[in-house]
Design a protein around this motif. Sequence first.
Motif, PDB file in Angstrom:
ATOM      1  N   MET A   1      47.170  36.897  31.921  1.00  0.00           N
ATOM      2  CA  MET A   1      47.805  36.152  30.846  1.00  0.00           C
ATOM      3  C   MET A   1      49.047  36.918  30.393  1.00  0.00           C
ATOM      4  O   MET A   1      49.076  38.123  30.380  1.00  0.00           O
ATOM      5  N   HIS A   2      50.037  36.223  30.039  1.00  0.00           N
ATOM      6  CA  HIS A   2      51.293  36.818  29.609  1.00  0.00           C
ATOM      7  C   HIS A   2      51.165  37.192  28.137  1.00  0.00           C
ATOM      8  O   HIS A   2      51.283  36.356  27.251  1.00  0.00           O
ATOM      9  N   ARG A   3      50.942  38.467  27.863  1.00  0.00           N
ATOM     10  CA  ARG A   3      50.644  38.959  26.515  1.00  0.00           C
ATOM     11  C   ARG A   3      51.746  38.677  25.500  1.00  0.00           C
ATOM     12  O   ARG A   3      51.483  38.271  24.373  1.00  0.00           O
ATOM     13  N   VAL A  59      58.957  29.872  29.902  1.00  0.00           N
ATOM     14  CA  VAL A  59      58.175  29.877  28.663  1.00  0.00           C
ATOM     15  C   VAL A  59      56.773  30.415  28.904  1.00  0.00           C
ATOM     16  O   VAL A  59      56.219  31.128  28.068  1.00  0.00           O
ATOM     17  N   LEU A  60      56.200  30.095  30.065  1.00  0.00           N
ATOM     18  CA  LEU A  60      54.836  30.515  30.365  1.00  0.00           C
ATOM     19  C   LEU A  60      54.759  31.888  31.017  1.00  0.00           C
ATOM     20  O   LEU A  60      53.677  32.396  31.262  1.00  0.00           O
ATOM     21  N   GLY A  61      55.902  32.479  31.324  1.00  0.00           N
ATOM     22  CA  GLY A  61      55.894  33.799  31.944  1.00  0.00           C
ATOM     23  C   GLY A  61      55.619  33.766  33.437  1.00  0.00           C
ATOM     24  O   GLY A  61      55.250  34.775  34.019  1.00  0.00           O
ATOM     25  N   ALA A  62      55.820  32.622  34.071  1.00  0.00           N
ATOM     26  CA  ALA A  62      55.626  32.481  35.512  1.00  0.00           C
ATOM     27  C   ALA A  62      56.943  32.852  36.201  1.00  0.00           C
ATOM     28  O   ALA A  62      57.718  31.989  36.613  1.00  0.00           O
ATOM     29  N   VAL A  63      57.195  34.132  36.306  1.00  0.00           N
ATOM     30  CA  VAL A  63      58.491  34.653  36.718  1.00  0.00           C
ATOM     31  C   VAL A  63      58.877  34.232  38.134  1.00  0.00           C
ATOM     32  O   VAL A  63      60.023  33.839  38.373  1.00  0.00           O
ATOM     33  N   ALA A  64      57.963  34.290  39.079  1.00  0.00           N
ATOM     34  CA  ALA A  64      58.297  33.932  40.463  1.00  0.00           C
ATOM     35  C   ALA A  64      58.701  32.462  40.558  1.00  0.00           C
ATOM     36  O   ALA A  64      59.653  32.118  41.265  1.00  0.00           O
ATOM     37  N   ASP A 107      39.398  27.689  46.134  1.00  0.00           N
ATOM     38  CA  ASP A 107      38.127  27.453  45.444  1.00  0.00           C
ATOM     39  C   ASP A 107      38.314  27.069  43.989  1.00  0.00           C
ATOM     40  O   ASP A 107      37.360  26.858  43.264  1.00  0.00           O
ATOM     41  N   GLY A 108      39.582  26.989  43.524  1.00  0.00           N
ATOM     42  CA  GLY A 108      39.857  26.506  42.175  1.00  0.00           C
ATOM     43  C   GLY A 108      40.129  27.586  41.159  1.00  0.00           C
ATOM     44  O   GLY A 108      40.517  27.308  40.042  1.00  0.00           O
ATOM     45  N   GLY A 109      39.966  28.869  41.503  1.00  0.00           N
ATOM     46  CA  GLY A 109      40.220  29.936  40.555  1.00  0.00           C
ATOM     47  C   GLY A 109      41.712  30.128  40.372  1.00  0.00           C
ATOM     48  O   GLY A 109      42.431  30.321  41.342  1.00  0.00           O
ATOM     49  N   ALA A 110      42.192  30.039  39.153  1.00  0.00           N
ATOM     50  CA  ALA A 110      43.620  30.190  38.892  1.00  0.00           C
ATOM     51  C   ALA A 110      43.994  31.658  38.894  1.00  0.00           C
ATOM     52  O   ALA A 110      43.299  32.492  38.324  1.00  0.00           O
ATOM     53  N   ALA A 111      45.086  32.006  39.534  1.00  0.00           N
ATOM     54  CA  ALA A 111      45.531  33.371  39.604  1.00  0.00           C
ATOM     55  C   ALA A 111      46.235  33.790  38.329  1.00  0.00           C
ATOM     56  O   ALA A 111      46.151  34.925  37.907  1.00  0.00           O
ATOM     57  N   GLY A 112      46.969  32.887  37.698  1.00  0.00           N
ATOM     58  CA  GLY A 112      47.656  33.193  36.450  1.00  0.00           C
ATOM     59  C   GLY A 112      49.065  33.682  36.672  1.00  0.00           C
ATOM     60  O   GLY A 112      49.438  34.078  37.771  1.00  0.00           O
ATOM     61  N   PRO A 113      49.881  33.667  35.626  1.00  0.00           N
ATOM     62  CA  PRO A 113      51.298  33.982  35.751  1.00  0.00           C
ATOM     63  C   PRO A 113      51.585  35.434  36.027  1.00  0.00           C
ATOM     64  O   PRO A 113      52.644  35.782  36.480  1.00  0.00           O
TER      65      PRO A 113
END
Length: 117
Positions: A1-3, A59-64, A107-113
């Motif tokens: 999570m983007h702190r 905004v969400l910190g998803a830099v890539a 399998d549905g697990g989100a890696a996160g930003p």
Amino acid sequence: MHRDLVLAFRLTPAKYLRLFASFLERNTRTPQAMRECLQRQGLVGAGAMAHSLAGEAAVLGAVAVQRSATAVEEGLRLADAQEALDAVLADIDELESALAQLAGPPDGGAAGPDAPA
């Protein structure tokens, strides 16, 4: 999570994760939609999609994703020759890969930003 995001917007971790999941749900098909738009000579439409995606990702910190979408947008501004469009299509491929990495394993697990891109 983007702190920093959580602190800046006073989001609970659960709210941030909902926003992040919504972002992924809305944008998973965006790279393909950009390709389709380009096939119809829709440089402006594809550029608008890239711009919106870059902003949401920032905004969400998803830099890539942000970097890839920005590269697509900038490439489209210069895309008046087929060579430039070929480079934009390569940027869209990178964008698609960055979004897939955020979505996580099949399998549905989100890696996160904050996951490496």
